[in-house]
Each structure stands twice: as C-alpha cells, then as structure tokens.
Design an enzyme around this catalytic site. Structure first.
Site, PDB file in Angstrom:
ATOM      1  CD  GLU A  70       5.069  -2.576   3.827  1.00  0.00           C
ATOM      2  OE1 GLU A  70       5.314  -1.468   3.294  1.00  0.00           O
ATOM      3  OE2 GLU A  70       5.820  -3.570   3.716  1.00  0.00           O
ATOM      4  CB  CYS A 115       0.823  -7.505   0.754  1.00  0.00           C
ATOM      5  SG  CYS A 115       1.134  -9.184   1.338  1.00  0.00           S
TER       6      CYS A 115
END
EC number: 3.4.19.3
Length: 209
Positions: A85, A149
C-alpha cells in the site's frame, strides 16, 4: 566498524468478521521465525481490530522502540496477491470495529492531510521483490480500504512522517501458505530497509532546507 542495531516493528491484526484466524498475524509470526538480518531487532505485535486501541498503541510503539521502520500487515478478503500500500487515508471511516465503534468524525486525525504517502518507494520494492523469483506475486495499491488497515496505516504515517509501510495479504490458502507469506514479508522488509538506508543521506539533505 559494526553497524548500529536497528529496530523494526511489524504488526499483524487479530481476528475480525469472517476472519476467525487472521492471515496477517499468522504471516507475521512466520516472519518472526525466519527473522531479519543480523543488525535488526525485530519486534512483532498483534493489533486488535479496534480504532481506539490503534490510536493509543501506534504512538506507544514508536515511543518504545524508536524504530527505523514500522510495517503493518493486514488481511484482505479480496486480495489474491501480496499488496504493497502506497498511502493512508484520513477520512471515510464508517465501518464498525470489533467493539461496534467507529470514530464520530469518521477520520483518523482531525485536521490532518487527506492522504499521507509512505517515504518508501513501493514501486521499487515491488520490482526488486518480483525479481527475486519468489513463488508469491507482489502488487501495488493506493487504497488500503478505509477500515482498520487504512486507519492504522494513516495513524502510523502521521506519527512517523511517512516512515511506515503497509502490506495486505490474502487469506491463508488463497492461494498462499503461511510459510510463503512469511518468506514474502521477509523479502519485502529487507528491500524496504535497503531502500531506506540508501535514501537516508538524501532525506537528511532535504530536511535542512
């Protein structure tokens, strides 16, 4: 001359929803067995899927370990690859956590920037790890999902001025084993540390202006 020891903190999440066993924590425990290189002290933590705990725990981990890098690992039921990410998002947290709670403001840090990028070049990490020929596919994402998250990643990026990373893993066996995920995490974190060490001098120059 001996290199100074560096701390690296890696977190996985506890169970939530249909994830009675959270692949992220299993993968982090596999990584702990494998270890990182000799000059690194690895500290692993299981994070409960609770916004308020995250808000308290992340700054505490930075304070306790002064880590060179913090890597958060989470599971994504939609993922079929190991996903790096690039950034964390501040706004849009509507999903209830394990305590049936969600932030009233629906954001991580009131008044914080909408998005914070990691200082780690995830494209470079992805290229380098893919070149190692592991039996795991690594991809890139700019949307960590606006749940715990993403919330954890943003909180950590804000705390560390970008010195954090987030890795999404698929559920166990879909398609990777715990061992494969552990090895992939080991390779990813080694590459991240490499990149950080090489960019350290450049970063020091930028901060002086």
């Amino acid at each position: 001359m001996e290199k100074p020891r560096r701390a690296v903190v890696v977190t996985g999440f506890g169970p939530f929803g249909e994830h009675a066993v959270n692949a992220s924590w299993i993968a982090v425990q596999e990584l702990e067995k494998l270890g990182l290189r000799d000059d690194v002290d690895l500290h692993v933590y299981e994070v409960p899927v609770e916004y308020q705990t995250v808000q308290r725990l992340i700054p505490a981990l930075w304070k306790k370990h002064s880590p060179q890098l913090v890597v958060h690992v989470g599971v994504s039921g939609m993922a079929t690859t190991v996903t790096l990410e690039k950034c964390g998002h501040n706004v849009g947290y509507k999903g209830l956590d394990n305590c049936r709670f969600c932030p009233g403001s629906q954001c991580c840090v009131e008044g914080g920037p909408e998005c914070i990028d990691s200082i780690i070049d995830m494209d470079a990490v992805c290229r380098r790890v893919s070149a190692l020929g592991l039996d795991v596919t690594v991809t890139i994402s700019k949307d960590a999902g606006r749940y715990l998250c993403d919330f954890t990643y943003y909180t950590s990026l804000y705390q560390s001025r970008g010195r954090s990373a987030f890795v999404h893993v698929p559920p166990l066996g879909k398609p990777y084993s715990a061992e494969q995920l552990g090895r992939a995490l080991q390779a990813i974190i080694e590459e991240m540390l490499d990149l950080l060490e090489h960019s350290e001098d450049k970063i020091n120059c930028q901060h002086e202006h």
